[in-house]
Design an enzyme around this catalytic site. Structure first.
Site, PDB file in Angstrom:
ATOM      1  N   HIS A   1      28.585  30.935  26.365  1.00 49.18           N
ATOM      2  CA  HIS A   1      28.825  30.016  25.241  1.00 49.18           C
ATOM      3  C   HIS A   1      29.899  28.994  25.619  1.00 49.18           C
ATOM      4  CE1 HIS A   1      26.305  31.872  22.291  1.00 49.18           C
ATOM      5  NE2 HIS A   1      27.004  32.987  22.194  1.00 49.18           N
TER       6      HIS A   1
ATOM      7  N   HIS B   1      27.724  36.985  28.009  1.00 52.89           N
ATOM      8  CA  HIS B   1      27.196  36.300  26.831  1.00 52.89           C
ATOM      9  C   HIS B   1      28.223  35.322  26.267  1.00 52.89           C
ATOM     10  CE1 HIS B   1      24.807  36.204  22.986  1.00 52.89           C
ATOM     11  NE2 HIS B   1      25.998  35.850  22.522  1.00 52.89           N
ATOM     12  N   GLU B   2      29.444  35.804  26.071  1.00 48.31           N
ATOM     13  CA  GLU B   2      30.482  34.964  25.479  1.00 48.31           C
ATOM     14  C   GLU B   2      30.934  33.864  26.442  1.00 48.31           C
ATOM     15  OE1 GLU B   2      31.234  35.031  22.400  1.00 48.31           O
ATOM     16  OE2 GLU B   2      30.019  36.817  22.015  1.00 48.31           O
TER      17      GLU B   2
END
Length: 226
Positions: free
Chosen positions: A26, A22-23
């Site tokens: 980004h 997820h990170e």
């Protein structure tokens, strides 16, 4: 190995890669849009140690597990500078939604693998305890954890990823004030996540996940998992 230990192992091995991807998504989205900030900070890495937040990655998920609530959390925010984007508002939106999109891809991959192994499971492989754990506990947990993280982060509450939808709609002159509010909104929100169910036995987040994550999981999975 006890069922509780098997459950914890499935949770940890699901939550960590879900959060890391997820990170990293980004940071990767920002990088592809022309912002090198996350790359320079080493946040495109899949090394969990680069993303861990002591409370959001360890303490909060552990508390939710003990309270028998859906497990979700967060990592250290990935740094990015919208000033590098050709269109800061659009870039902010794409960067914000890249994390939930990564979790959706992982959830669908987990469900896809469960479908691919369904024939194997039905032909007696479930008699193997390792395969049984992987198929009946780990894959459903992996799918659900990713869906929990996706829908949690899509809530339009600063600084969750869903709030980037607001940023593209707010007039430019109000953006500094909006970003200032982000600094204070999240601690209040997290207190509500923990205290509302504990003190008042009201769990709006459980209802939210029932409607979103659980329904989608059961739609894409070969057998009911919730």
């Amino acid at each position: 190995m006890s069922n509780e230990i098997q459950y914890i192992l499935a949770m940890v091995l699901s939550f960590v890669p879900a959060l890391v991807c997820h990170e990293a998504a980004h940071g990767f989205a920002a990088y592809k849009l022309g912002d090198p900030t996350a790359k320079r900070a080493g946040r495109l890495s899949l090394n969990p140690l680069r993303h861990i937040d002591p409370f959001g990655t360890v303490i909060l998920p552990a508390m939710l597990m003990l309270m028998h609530m859906p497990v979700f959390g967060y990592a250290k925010p990935v740094p990015y500078n919208p000033g590098y984007f050709k269109d800061p508002r659009k870039g902010d939106l794409i960067t914000g939604l890249a994390g939930p999109a990564a979790n959706l891809v992982l959830a669908l991959a987990g469900a896809g693998l469960a479908w691919a192994l369904l024939g194997t499971a039905l032909t007696g492989a479930l008699s193997n305890p390792v395969f049984e754990w992987f198929y009946l506990m780990y894959l459903p947990t992996f799918t659900l954890i990713n869906l929990f993280l996706m829908f949690f982060n899509l809530l339009p509450i600063p600084p969750l990823d869903g709030s980037s939808i607001f940023a593209i709609l707010i007039p430019a002159k109000y953006l500094p004030k909006y970003y200032e509010i982000q600094r204070y909104a999240f601690p209040v929100f997290m207190m509500a996540v923990i205290l509302l169910p504990y003190l008042f036995h009201v769990n709006p987040f459980g209802w939210y996940f029932d409607v979103t994550a659980y329904n989608l999981a059961n739609l894409v999975y070969p057998f009911p998992i919730a």
